[in-house]
Write an enzyme that holds these catalytic residues in place. Structure first.
Site, short mmCIF file in Angstrom:
data_model
loop_
_atom_site.label_atom_id
_atom_site.label_comp_id
_atom_site.label_asym_id
_atom_site.label_seq_id
_atom_site.Cartn_x
_atom_site.Cartn_y
_atom_site.Cartn_z
N CYS A 1 -0.43 25.97 47.70
CA CYS A 1 0.91 25.65 48.18
C CYS A 1 1.28 24.21 47.83
O CYS A 1 1.49 23.88 46.67
CB CYS A 1 1.02 25.95 49.67
SG CYS A 1 2.73 26.08 50.26
N GLU B 1 -6.58 30.94 52.14
CA GLU B 1 -7.31 30.38 53.28
C GLU B 1 -6.75 30.86 54.62
O GLU B 1 -7.37 30.65 55.67
CB GLU B 1 -7.30 28.84 53.21
CG GLU B 1 -6.09 28.15 53.79
CD GLU B 1 -4.82 28.25 52.97
OE1 GLU B 1 -3.83 27.58 53.32
OE2 GLU B 1 -4.79 29.00 51.97
N HIS C 1 -1.43 31.71 50.27
CA HIS C 1 -2.49 31.07 51.05
C HIS C 1 -3.70 31.97 51.29
O HIS C 1 -3.79 32.63 52.33
CB HIS C 1 -1.93 30.65 52.41
CG HIS C 1 -0.99 29.51 52.38
ND1 HIS C 1 -1.36 28.20 52.61
CD2 HIS C 1 0.35 29.46 52.14
CE1 HIS C 1 -0.31 27.40 52.54
NE2 HIS C 1 0.74 28.14 52.23
#
Length: 274
Positions: free
Chosen positions: A107, A238, A236
């Site tokens: 990002c 994560e 994302h």
């Protein structure tokens, strides 16, 4: 069995807000040591990238997205000198790359990589800015889950064994654009394109909103450099480390570990074998 100890650094400061999520994902991915380090600690010389093999640039809003997402941050990387040394932060990053280190930007971290010129790194050129990430076609912040398709011909070490990946996006400036059509054609022909937004029913890249949440050219969601060791993406991974992160986890038979962890496992595995 490899005895290589993988040491990872996750940067923070100046507006990042995903550093803990990213550090958690790196740890689950198998890294032996994960340090969250403020960029100012690198700039004052108290922390050196020489002590790490895996550099992680997390999401957030660097410098409040002033001048455009990660633009001010890119100037910091390119021009700020490290205290006590006659070199800039970008010089230390270039040395890190030359030593064989891995860099992952997610990002805002991806925005930082493209605006410094570290990506796409065509033919080893890490200084020329050829691509960017700009305002979503929708004109608003997008917070939704998307489906990605990986390019099996990409040299990217982070996506080995991944065919499709479902993860969230949360950005206002995620539209991938290139300087010109020649750059776009080079990215495609040299397999710099790693992930594309796809229609989950068809499994093919799409420009249809909201499946492509920002209007990116060729539905590009992530790219790599020529070596496959620098990887940036807007979605994302994560944020999907456990099945309960998925919005439909109560209605789907999902494994305990979230699919996003594989990105980090691949990175750690590569470093152990190198």
């Amino acid at each position: 069995m490899s005895t290589v100890k993988v040491r990872a650094i996750v940067t923070t400061g100046y507006g990042t807000n995903c550093e803990r999520e990213m550090a958690h994902a790196v740890k689950i991915g198998g890294a032996d040591r994960v340090d969250i380090v403020h960029l100012s600690d690198i700039l004052d010389g108290s922390i050196s990238l020489k002590d790490y093999q895996f550099l992680n640039l997390p999401g957030g809003f660097l410098d409040g997205d002033n001048l455009g997402a990660a633009q001010a941050g890119a100037h910091r990387l390119k021009y700020a000198k490290i205290k006590g040394k006659e070199k800039r932060l970008i010089d230390e990053i270039l040395e890190f790359i030359e030593r064989g280190g891995l860099i992952l930007g997610i990002c805002n971290g991806f925005q930082l990589l493209v605006k410094t010129g570290l990506l796409p790194g065509i033919n080893g050129d890490y200084t020329t800015r050829l691509v960017s990430l700009t305002y979503n076609d929708s004109g608003r912040f997008e917070d939704r889950w998307v489906t990605l398709k990986a390019n099996p011909n990409s040299p990217c070490v982070f996506t080995r064994g991944i065919e499709y990946l479902e993860v969230p996006v949360r950005h206002g400036e995620g539209k991938f654009v290139t300087l010109n059509q020649d750059v776009l054609k080079t990215l495609e022909s040299q397999n710099h394109i790693v992930f594309q937004y796809v229609d989950p029913k068809l499994g093919e890249p799409t420009q249809e909103y909201p499946l492509n949440p920002n209007g990116s050219e060729l539905a590009i969601a992530g790219i790599t450099d020529s070596t496959g060791r620098i990887f940036g993406l807007m979605p994302h991974p994560e944020a999907f480390t456990h099945r309960t992160n998925h919005p439909r986890w109560t209605r789907m038979d999902l494994p305990e570990e979230g699919a996003g962890v594989q990105i980090f496992r691949n990175a750690v595995s590569y470093l152990r074998q190198s």
